[in-house]
Design a protein around this motif. Structure first.
Motif, PDB file in Angstrom:
ATOM      1  N   GLU A  45       0.833  -1.202   0.000  1.00 21.89           N
ATOM      2  CA  GLU A  45       0.000   0.000   0.000  1.00 21.89           C
ATOM      3  C   GLU A  45       0.871   1.256   0.000  1.00 21.89           C
ATOM      4  OE1 GLU A  45      -3.402   2.133   2.871  1.00 21.89           O
ATOM      5  OE2 GLU A  45      -2.215   0.448   3.608  1.00 21.89           O
ATOM      6  N   TYR A  58       2.264  13.958  -1.125  1.00 22.76           N
ATOM      7  CA  TYR A  58       0.989  13.316  -1.414  1.00 22.76           C
ATOM      8  C   TYR A  58       0.766  12.228  -0.375  1.00 22.76           C
ATOM      9  CZ  TYR A  58       1.377  15.541  -5.985  1.00 22.76           C
ATOM     10  OH  TYR A  58       1.510  16.456  -6.989  1.00 22.76           O
ATOM     11  N   TYR A  59      -0.402  12.231   0.234  1.00 19.15           N
ATOM     12  CA  TYR A  59      -0.751  11.268   1.266  1.00 19.15           C
ATOM     13  C   TYR A  59      -1.930  10.417   0.824  1.00 19.15           C
ATOM     14  CZ  TYR A  59       2.033  13.962   4.641  1.00 19.15           C
ATOM     15  OH  TYR A  59       3.054  14.587   5.309  1.00 19.15           O
ATOM     16  N   ALA A  60      -1.872   9.143   1.170  1.00 12.99           N
ATOM     17  CA  ALA A  60      -3.030   8.284   0.975  1.00 12.99           C
ATOM     18  C   ALA A  60      -4.107   8.676   1.978  1.00 12.99           C
ATOM     19  CB  ALA A  60      -2.643   6.823   1.163  1.00 12.99           C
ATOM     20  N   ASP A  61      -5.341   8.492   1.603  1.00 15.24           N
ATOM     21  CA  ASP A  61      -6.448   8.866   2.492  1.00 15.24           C
ATOM     22  C   ASP A  61      -6.371   8.120   3.822  1.00 15.24           C
ATOM     23  OD1 ASP A  61      -8.946   9.216  -0.150  1.00 15.24           O
ATOM     24  OD2 ASP A  61      -7.458  10.622   0.638  1.00 15.24           O
ATOM     25  N   SER A  62      -5.838   6.919   3.801  1.00 16.21           N
ATOM     26  CA  SER A  62      -5.802   6.097   5.018  1.00 16.21           C
ATOM     27  C   SER A  62      -4.896   6.672   6.097  1.00 16.21           C
ATOM     28  CB  SER A  62      -5.355   4.672   4.672  1.00 16.21           C
ATOM     29  OG  SER A  62      -4.073   4.686   4.067  1.00 16.21           O
ATOM     30  N   LYS A  64      -3.822  10.241   5.902  1.00 12.18           N
ATOM     31  CA  LYS A  64      -3.875  11.701   5.873  1.00 12.18           C
ATOM     32  C   LYS A  64      -4.372  12.232   7.215  1.00 12.18           C
ATOM     33  CE  LYS A  64      -5.124  13.136   1.925  1.00 12.18           C
ATOM     34  NZ  LYS A  64      -5.944  13.471   0.732  1.00 12.18           N
ATOM     35  N   GLY A  65      -3.669  13.198   7.735  1.00 17.03           N
ATOM     36  CA  GLY A  65      -4.040  13.778   9.022  1.00 17.03           C
ATOM     37  C   GLY A  65      -3.405  13.068  10.212  1.00 17.03           C
ATOM     38  N   ARG A  66      -2.877  11.882  10.004  1.00 20.79           N
ATOM     39  CA  ARG A  66      -2.234  11.140  11.101  1.00 20.79           C
ATOM     40  C   ARG A  66      -0.725  11.000  10.890  1.00 20.79           C
ATOM     41  NH1 ARG A  66      -3.365   5.884  12.020  1.00 20.79           N
ATOM     42  NH2 ARG A  66      -3.829   5.435   9.835  1.00 20.79           N
TER      43      ARG A  66
END
Length: 118
Positions: A45, A58-62, A64-66
């Motif tokens: 992943e 670029y961050y994966a949604d899983s 993002k924010g963490r």
């Protein structure tokens, strides 16, 4: 470019870990660096990619924010700060290097195990 990921370990859910990707080679600053993970029985992943200057990410949604990625070209390191960890974050984490004109990753490092207990 040779890469080595480190910093994995066992942490409780809600905790934090900082992974580091150390690189060797004189052209490190010409490479984008990506972080990936692979859990048992699952496909690899993509998590995040940071540009060769560190200015574009670029961050994966899983994650993002963490998760937060940063790089230091002088030290030839890329760090991944992982907060609010969940049991589903348990996996082997890898860093990889992509030459800035390429579309695929050219070099992969050995992974580091992250285990999040509930």
């Amino acid at each position: 470019v040779q890469l080595q990921a480190s910093g994995g370990g066992l942490v409780q859910a809600g905790g934090s870990l900082r992974l580091s990707c150390a690189a060797s080679g004189r052209t490190f600053s010409s490479y984008r660096i990506g972080w990936f993970r692979q859990a048992p029985g699952k496909e690899r992943e993509f998590l995040v990619r940071i540009g060769w200057t560190g200015g574009v990410t670029y961050y994966a949604d899983s994650v993002k924010g963490r998760f937060t990625v940063s790089r230091d070209n002088a030290k030839k390191t890329v760090d991944l700060l992982m907060n609010s960890l969940k049991p589903e974050d348990t996996a082997v984490y890898y860093c990889a290097a992509q030459y800035y004109t390429h579309t695929t990753y050219d070099y992969w490092g050995r992974g580091t195990q992250v285990t999040v207990s509930s």
